[in-house]
Design a protein around this motif. Structure first.
Motif, PDB file in Angstrom:
ATOM      1  N   ASP A  99       3.970   4.459   2.857  1.00  0.00           N
ATOM      2  CA  ASP A  99       3.866   3.307   3.753  1.00  0.00           C
ATOM      3  C   ASP A  99       2.866   3.561   4.870  1.00  0.00           C
ATOM      4  O   ASP A  99       2.071   2.688   5.227  1.00  0.00           O
ATOM      5  CB  ASP A  99       5.233   2.981   4.343  1.00  0.00           C
ATOM      6  N   VAL A 100       2.908   4.765   5.447  1.00  0.00           N
ATOM      7  CA  VAL A 100       1.982   5.102   6.525  1.00  0.00           C
ATOM      8  C   VAL A 100       0.544   5.107   6.016  1.00  0.00           C
ATOM      9  O   VAL A 100      -0.373   4.590   6.674  1.00  0.00           O
ATOM     10  CB  VAL A 100       2.352   6.462   7.152  1.00  0.00           C
ATOM     11  N   LEU A 101       0.326   5.664   4.834  1.00  0.00           N
ATOM     12  CA  LEU A 101      -1.026   5.697   4.273  1.00  0.00           C
ATOM     13  C   LEU A 101      -1.550   4.295   3.989  1.00  0.00           C
ATOM     14  O   LEU A 101      -2.732   4.002   4.232  1.00  0.00           O
ATOM     15  CB  LEU A 101      -1.037   6.537   2.987  1.00  0.00           C
ATOM     16  N   ASP A 102      -0.691   3.429   3.495  1.00  0.00           N
ATOM     17  CA  ASP A 102      -1.115   2.045   3.238  1.00  0.00           C
ATOM     18  C   ASP A 102      -1.492   1.337   4.540  1.00  0.00           C
ATOM     19  O   ASP A 102      -2.468   0.570   4.582  1.00  0.00           O
ATOM     20  CB  ASP A 102      -0.004   1.280   2.532  1.00  0.00           C
ATOM     21  N   ARG A 103      -0.781   1.610   5.604  1.00  0.00           N
ATOM     22  CA  ARG A 103      -1.074   0.965   6.884  1.00  0.00           C
ATOM     23  C   ARG A 103      -2.336   1.550   7.521  1.00  0.00           C
ATOM     24  O   ARG A 103      -3.068   0.831   8.206  1.00  0.00           O
ATOM     25  CB  ARG A 103       0.135   1.103   7.815  1.00  0.00           C
ATOM     26  N   LEU A 104      -2.560   2.824   7.296  1.00  0.00           N
ATOM     27  CA  LEU A 104      -3.812   3.412   7.781  1.00  0.00           C
ATOM     28  C   LEU A 104      -5.012   2.808   7.052  1.00  0.00           C
ATOM     29  O   LEU A 104      -6.049   2.516   7.679  1.00  0.00           O
ATOM     30  CB  LEU A 104      -3.780   4.928   7.590  1.00  0.00           C
ATOM     31  N   LYS A 105      -4.884   2.625   5.742  1.00  0.00           N
ATOM     32  CA  LYS A 105      -5.964   1.998   4.986  1.00  0.00           C
ATOM     33  C   LYS A 105      -6.183   0.553   5.429  1.00  0.00           C
ATOM     34  O   LYS A 105      -7.318   0.075   5.492  1.00  0.00           O
ATOM     35  CB  LYS A 105      -5.645   2.044   3.486  1.00  0.00           C
ATOM     36  N   GLU A 106      -5.099  -0.121   5.748  1.00  0.00           N
ATOM     37  CA  GLU A 106      -5.203  -1.509   6.206  1.00  0.00           C
ATOM     38  C   GLU A 106      -5.963  -1.600   7.528  1.00  0.00           C
ATOM     39  O   GLU A 106      -6.703  -2.564   7.757  1.00  0.00           O
ATOM     40  CB  GLU A 106      -3.801  -2.097   6.360  1.00  0.00           C
ATOM     41  N   SER A 107      -5.797  -0.597   8.390  1.00  0.00           N
ATOM     42  CA  SER A 107      -6.500  -0.622   9.674  1.00  0.00           C
ATOM     43  C   SER A 107      -7.999  -0.385   9.521  1.00  0.00           C
ATOM     44  O   SER A 107      -8.773  -0.721  10.431  1.00  0.00           O
ATOM     45  CB  SER A 107      -5.913   0.439  10.613  1.00  0.00           C
ATOM     46  N   LEU A 108      -8.419   0.178   8.400  1.00  0.00           N
ATOM     47  CA  LEU A 108      -9.850   0.404   8.161  1.00  0.00           C
ATOM     48  C   LEU A 108     -10.544  -0.829   7.586  1.00  0.00           C
ATOM     49  O   LEU A 108     -11.771  -0.822   7.441  1.00  0.00           O
ATOM     50  CB  LEU A 108     -10.035   1.592   7.211  1.00  0.00           C
ATOM     51  N   PHE A 109      -9.779  -1.854   7.250  1.00  0.00           N
ATOM     52  CA  PHE A 109     -10.339  -3.118   6.763  1.00  0.00           C
ATOM     53  C   PHE A 109      -9.858  -4.240   7.683  1.00  0.00           C
ATOM     54  O   PHE A 109      -8.950  -5.004   7.342  1.00  0.00           O
ATOM     55  CB  PHE A 109      -9.911  -3.369   5.316  1.00  0.00           C
ATOM     56  N   PRO A 110     -10.462  -4.344   8.862  1.00  0.00           N
ATOM     57  CA  PRO A 110      -9.924  -5.243   9.890  1.00  0.00           C
ATOM     58  C   PRO A 110     -10.053  -6.723   9.574  1.00  0.00           C
ATOM     59  O   PRO A 110      -9.339  -7.545  10.155  1.00  0.00           O
ATOM     60  CB  PRO A 110     -10.751  -4.876  11.133  1.00  0.00           C
TER      61      PRO A 110
END
Length: 282
Positions: A99-110
């Motif tokens: 879950d944390v990794l998915d949210r980190l990836k989401e923050s890189l695609f604003p």
């Protein structure tokens, strides 16, 4: 006694005369005293369903207690005092690595703007805490390394600056705490309330882009550092603004002003980081 061939016979009259007969005593009745026996386990009340096994007398560990007894894992305090217990914040740190990794990836695609939708049911504080902690470590280590190399390159004496750690901790922890609190009050005032934990989660993950930006600041080119700081600030500001846009639109005409303030405030953070962390002076 007569013997004939291989057989020996005994006169029955002589045997009967020599052995006295035993009189028939008739029927004898044997009586036992009433015993004081108990069945095991003793019956308790009515027994329903004779095929069921007996219930244990002490089933404390077989299930949760009833009545006044309750599980020790459940918080006992209620009301506003519950906010000061560890159990009140435990659900916000119960998150998987995926879950944390998915949210980190989401923050890189604003430009997607789907972060708040994906974290609406389960916002976490685990990611924001470690992002800020990592930023403090990276800022202190990268800043120390760059200044050390710059001083040695010019053959000057170098001294470690402990204020870099304390200043970084104050900036990152303070920003990710005070800004969401202020925004929470503003949104509630304009009748567009948002969850406080949700805002903490959003702002915490918005700072992740500054970790690779700080690592790239090692390059000793001033214009390159300005570009890195500008790109990181723009991506972070866009990430926060687009994820709050759909929610803030319910505030009416002032929604544009609120979104613009959020965007500019995030850019201001990038400028501050450039001036104090991305700049090396000897």
């Amino acid at each position: 006694m007569m013997t004939g061939g291989n057989y020996t016979t005994i006169d029955s009259q002589k045997v009967s005369g020599s052995v006295p007969s035993v009189p028939d005593p008739g029927h004898t009745t044997v009586k036992f005293a009433e015993s004081n026996l108990q069945t095991f386990p003793p019956s308790q009340g009515k027994i329903s369903g004779g095929s069921n096994p007996p219930r244990d007398a002490d089933d404390t560990f077989s299930g949760p207690g009833n009545g006044s007894s309750s599980s020790t894992d459940e918080p006992q305090s209620g009301g506003w005092l519950h906010k000061f217990t560890v159990g009140a914040y435990k659900p916000f740190f119960d998150v998987d690595t995926s879950d944390v990794l998915d949210r980190l990836k989401e923050s890189l695609f604003p430009f997607r703007g789907t972060f708040t939708e994906k974290t609406a049911d389960k916002p976490d504080l685990y990611g924001p805490f470690w992002i800020c902690t990592t930023l403090i470590f990276v800022a202190a280590s990268i800043g120390t390394f760059v200044t050390y190399v710059a001083h040695k390159w010019k053959k000057q004496e170098w001294n470690y600056d402990i204020n870099l750690v304390t200043w970084s901790a104050g900036v990152f922890y303070g920003y990710v705490t005070l800004v969401p609190l202020a925004l929470y009050v503003v949104l509630k005032y304009f009748s567009a309330p948002s969850g406080l934990v949700q805002l903490f989660c959003l702002y915490g993950y918005s700072l992740f882009i500054f970790i690779p930006a700080l690592c790239l600041s090692v390059v000793p080119v001033e214009i390159f550092r300005w570009v890195i700081a500008g790109v990181a600030g723009f991506m972070s500001a866009t990430f926060v603004a687009l994820n709050l846009k759909a929610h803030i639109n319910s505030a009416g005409e002032r929604s544009i002003l609120i979104i613009a303030s959020i965007f500019l405030l995030q850019l201001g953070l990038a400028v501050v980081l450039k001036l104090y962390l991305f700049t090396v002076t000897v």
